[in-house]
Design an enzyme around this catalytic site. Sequence first.
Site, PDB file in Angstrom:
ATOM      1  N   ASP A  15       0.838  -1.283   0.008  1.00 54.55           N
ATOM      2  CA  ASP A  15      -0.133  -0.108  -0.123  1.00 54.55           C
ATOM      3  C   ASP A  15       0.728   1.162   0.076  1.00 54.55           C
ATOM      4  O   ASP A  15       0.621   2.192  -0.776  1.00 54.55           O
ATOM      5  CB  ASP A  15      -0.886  -0.032   1.211  1.00 54.55           C
ATOM      6  CG  ASP A  15      -2.199  -1.002   1.136  1.00 54.55           C
ATOM      7  OD1 ASP A  15      -1.861  -1.956   0.232  1.00 54.55           O
ATOM      8  OD2 ASP A  15      -3.220  -0.858   1.848  1.00 54.55           O
ATOM      9  N   ARG A  95       0.166   4.486  17.333  1.00 55.04           N
ATOM     10  CA  ARG A  95      -0.137   5.361  16.347  1.00 55.04           C
ATOM     11  C   ARG A  95      -0.023   6.970  16.738  1.00 55.04           C
ATOM     12  O   ARG A  95       0.716   7.859  16.164  1.00 55.04           O
ATOM     13  CB  ARG A  95      -1.473   5.208  15.963  1.00 55.04           C
ATOM     14  CG  ARG A  95      -1.695   3.953  15.153  1.00 55.04           C
ATOM     15  CD  ARG A  95      -0.822   3.544  14.426  1.00 55.04           C
ATOM     16  NE  ARG A  95      -1.051   2.386  13.731  1.00 55.04           N
ATOM     17  CZ  ARG A  95      -0.238   1.412  13.227  1.00 55.04           C
ATOM     18  NH1 ARG A  95       0.959   1.709  13.665  1.00 55.04           N
ATOM     19  NH2 ARG A  95      -0.432   0.271  12.503  1.00 55.04           N
ATOM     20  N   ASP A 124      -6.904   3.111  12.224  1.00 53.52           N
ATOM     21  CA  ASP A 124      -5.763   3.862  12.029  1.00 53.52           C
ATOM     22  C   ASP A 124      -5.675   5.015  11.497  1.00 53.52           C
ATOM     23  O   ASP A 124      -5.059   6.126  11.909  1.00 53.52           O
ATOM     24  CB  ASP A 124      -4.584   3.111  11.318  1.00 53.52           C
ATOM     25  CG  ASP A 124      -3.958   2.101  12.335  1.00 53.52           C
ATOM     26  OD1 ASP A 124      -4.131   2.033  13.594  1.00 53.52           O
ATOM     27  OD2 ASP A 124      -3.242   0.908  11.739  1.00 53.52           O
ATOM     28  N   SER A 180      -3.078  -9.487   6.759  1.00 54.12           N
ATOM     29  CA  SER A 180      -2.091  -8.704   7.228  1.00 54.12           C
ATOM     30  C   SER A 180      -1.671  -8.715   8.701  1.00 54.12           C
ATOM     31  O   SER A 180      -2.268  -8.794   9.390  1.00 54.12           O
ATOM     32  CB  SER A 180      -2.757  -7.012   6.886  1.00 54.12           C
ATOM     33  OG  SER A 180      -3.874  -6.881   7.755  1.00 54.12           O
TER      34      SER A 180
END
Length: 411
Positions: A15, A95, A124, A180
């Site tokens: 990505d 994050r 996220d 993932s």
Amino acid sequence: MAKEKIVLAYSGGLDTSIILKWLKETYDAEIIAFTADIGQKEELDGLEAKALATGASKVYIDDLRAEFASDFIFPMFQAAALYEGQYLLGTSIARPLIAKRMVEIARAEGATMIAHGATGKGNDQVRFELGVAALAPDIKVIAPWREERFREEFPGRAEMIAFAEKHGIPVTASASKPYSTDRNLLHISFESGMLEDPWFDPSAESNEEMYVLSVSPEKAPDQAEYVELTFEAGDCIAINGEKLSPLGVMDKLNELGGKHGIGRVDMVENRFVGMKSRGVYETPGGTILFTAHRKMESLTMDREVMNLRDSLISKYAQLVYNGFWFAPERLALQTLVAESQKNVTGVVRLKLYKGNVIGAGVKSPVSLYNPDIATMEADPSQAYDQGDATGFIRLNALRLKVSSGVEQSKK
């Protein structure tokens, strides 16, 4: 005229590799790739060269592991935060640190925009953008997955892989690992692919190759191992008598937990954006630390202070999960948490055995446990008169008797 600069949160996966190239072409901007080293280990190999080859003008790969452990993981564990009773918030807590460092780089480089590769369905995107909003509201955030032109160009992974091949971007996407992952110092998460079926059993022996940080409990040593964690004001400062930094504590506990098959969680959770999702997590060191911390509190923390702090655990965990780390309410809660931890000091002994973390002793120089008072034998301190319990029970029963009388009168 100089081009505008965009700081991209870059992992080097499919990505963000595509997004780097797409941003450069679409926005005609200079792309500064940023990767936070928060414990991904070998996943960082070759990232700088790859980012530069893909079109980045500059690459930051910053070692934030020590800051992650001391300023994010440890304060969160003081709060005993646990999302929906199972999740130790491994991805969530990383994050805000990434957002913070992106803002710092943007300021240093004169960038006016920040970009990320989070999808429009996940948590996220919210966490990154709430962090930036709190720290630098003037900086624009670009989320390609939420842009219609991006989704039209890349409706699926096949188109992304074709784009990568066309532009000579090396990617490792394959059908052999149809899920993932996200790894850091606290945990590794697995989602999507075959895990989207909640009936799929990731603990089956045939799926063992998926796991990274731990062996299965079945394959863990047959001999239990004891470990002692020393706490000071709510933080673990030593393991088996060896003083360690927060980073050193996490590294050592991950090693021990992984060896004994500790910390695997399989859950369906509620995302902030409204949907349920299935995630599998490995949090070996965090699971040991969480258990030890609670046991240390049991000996040293005042009952009502603990009840108050515990009543806020769900709210605190929600704030972390939903991306409000820099919000005033989380900061206010943290002040209360820090006050509650002043006497959480001493040593906890645990037994690690085949996926289990078993309490095996706790001691403290500021223990609130008094064996003379708690004893079932004669109380040498005479601090507690058992007869006093009669009035205590009578007063607490009064409202129940009154309520019962009212209910009886209705019949």
